[in-house]
Design an enzyme around this catalytic site. Structure first.
Site, PDB file in Angstrom:
ATOM      1  CG  HIS A  55      -0.233  -0.178   2.527  1.00 29.14           C
ATOM      2  ND1 HIS A  55       0.625   0.744   3.054  1.00 29.14           N
ATOM      3  CD2 HIS A  55      -0.259  -1.210   3.403  1.00 29.14           C
ATOM      4  CE1 HIS A  55       1.086   0.296   4.209  1.00 29.14           C
ATOM      5  NE2 HIS A  55       0.582  -0.892   4.443  1.00 29.14           N
TER       6      HIS A  55
HETATM    7  P1  TYD Z   1      -2.013  -2.826   7.637  1.00 30.07           P
HETATM    8  O1  TYD Z   1      -1.433  -1.463   7.766  1.00 30.07           O
HETATM    9  O2  TYD Z   1      -2.996  -3.056   6.517  1.00 30.07           O
HETATM   10  O3  TYD Z   1      -0.835  -3.874   7.567  1.00 30.07           O
HETATM   11  P2  TYD Z   1      -0.185  -4.562   6.279  1.00 30.07           P
HETATM   12  O4  TYD Z   1      -0.249  -3.530   5.213  1.00 30.07           O
HETATM   13  O5  TYD Z   1       1.186  -4.924   6.686  1.00 30.07           O
HETATM   14  O6  TYD Z   1      -1.034  -5.750   5.984  1.00 30.07           O
HETATM   15  O7  TYD Z   1      -2.700  -3.210   9.011  1.00 30.07           O
HETATM   16  C1  TYD Z   1      -3.215  -4.500   9.253  1.00 30.07           C
HETATM   17  C2  TYD Z   1      -4.444  -4.380  10.133  1.00 30.07           C
HETATM   18  O8  TYD Z   1      -4.115  -3.749  11.363  1.00 30.07           O
HETATM   19  C3  TYD Z   1      -5.543  -3.542   9.498  1.00 30.07           C
HETATM   20  O9  TYD Z   1      -6.773  -4.184   9.749  1.00 30.07           O
HETATM   21  C4  TYD Z   1      -5.514  -2.236  10.237  1.00 30.07           C
HETATM   22  C5  TYD Z   1      -4.911  -2.589  11.577  1.00 30.07           C
HETATM   23  N1  TYD Z   1      -4.059  -1.501  12.110  1.00 30.07           N
HETATM   24  C6  TYD Z   1      -4.552  -0.704  13.136  1.00 30.07           C
HETATM   25  O10 TYD Z   1      -5.682  -0.861  13.622  1.00 30.07           O
HETATM   26  N2  TYD Z   1      -3.746   0.298  13.622  1.00 30.07           N
HETATM   27  C7  TYD Z   1      -2.489   0.524  13.129  1.00 30.07           C
HETATM   28  O11 TYD Z   1      -1.786   1.440  13.614  1.00 30.07           O
HETATM   29  C8  TYD Z   1      -2.016  -0.301  12.053  1.00 30.07           C
HETATM   30  C9  TYD Z   1      -0.663  -0.096  11.460  1.00 30.07           C
HETATM   31  C10 TYD Z   1      -2.840  -1.306  11.587  1.00 30.07           C
END
Ligand code: TYD
Length: 138
Positions: A55
């Site tokens: 992303h």
């Molecule tokens: P995400 O940023 O999408 O991680 P990746 O891109 O590595 O898969 O986050 C994964 C999940 O965690 C998503 O459901 C959102 C949640 N999340 C939070 O609630 N707070 C945060 O600070 C972060 C980074 C993620």
């Protein structure tokens, strides 16, 4: 001295206080990295071969450190891809906003620390690579 105004990804060496009792490194917001730290999260227990991220952030800036083990941070500006291998706790990668990024090649027991300049906001994510390319390339 790093020029933080250019908003390009850059490896930043952190202060290292070497000590026979164990070493110590430091990150102070706006001093060692180009932003004030609003949020900290970490990624751990990554199964072999997994990929995190995939992303871009519209406005968020982050700083990523391999506190333990190693992994790669792969950035794409819409044209070129850059791969950074992080494997020491005394340096990290500054990632400005509007870079597509994913993390892969995690070693066993790796521990990725991520400092961000904003609280979590799902609306700040771009999760579609084609849409990202459209936005950056016009
Ligand atoms: P995400 O940023 O999408 O991680 P990746 O891109 O590595 O898969 O986050 C994964 C999940 O965690 C998503 O459901 C959102 C949640 N999340 C939070 O609630 N707070 C945060 O600070 C972060 C980074 C993620």
């Amino acid at each position: 001295m790093i020029d933080f105004t250019t908003k390009v990804p850059v490896i930043i060496d952190l202060k290292k206080i070497l000590d026979v009792r164990g070493n110590l490194s430091i990150i102070e917001g706006k001093k060692d990295i180009p932003f004030t730290i609003k949020r900290t999260y970490w990624i751990y227990d990554v199964p072999g071969g997994e990929i995190r991220g995939g992303h871009a952030y519209k406005t968020l800036h982050e700083f990523i450190v391999a506190l333990s083990g190693s992994f790669d941070v792969v950035l794409n500006n819409g044209k070129d891809e850059m791969r950074f291998h992080l494997n020491r706790s005394y340096y990290g990668l500054y990632v400005p906003n509007m870079y597509w990024r994913h993390m892969d090649n995690f070693s066993t027991n790796s521990f990725a620390l991520i400092l961000a300049d904003q609280e979590y906001d799902a609306g700040d994510y771009i999760r579609d690579f084609d849409k990202f390319k459209e936005v950056v390339n016009g």
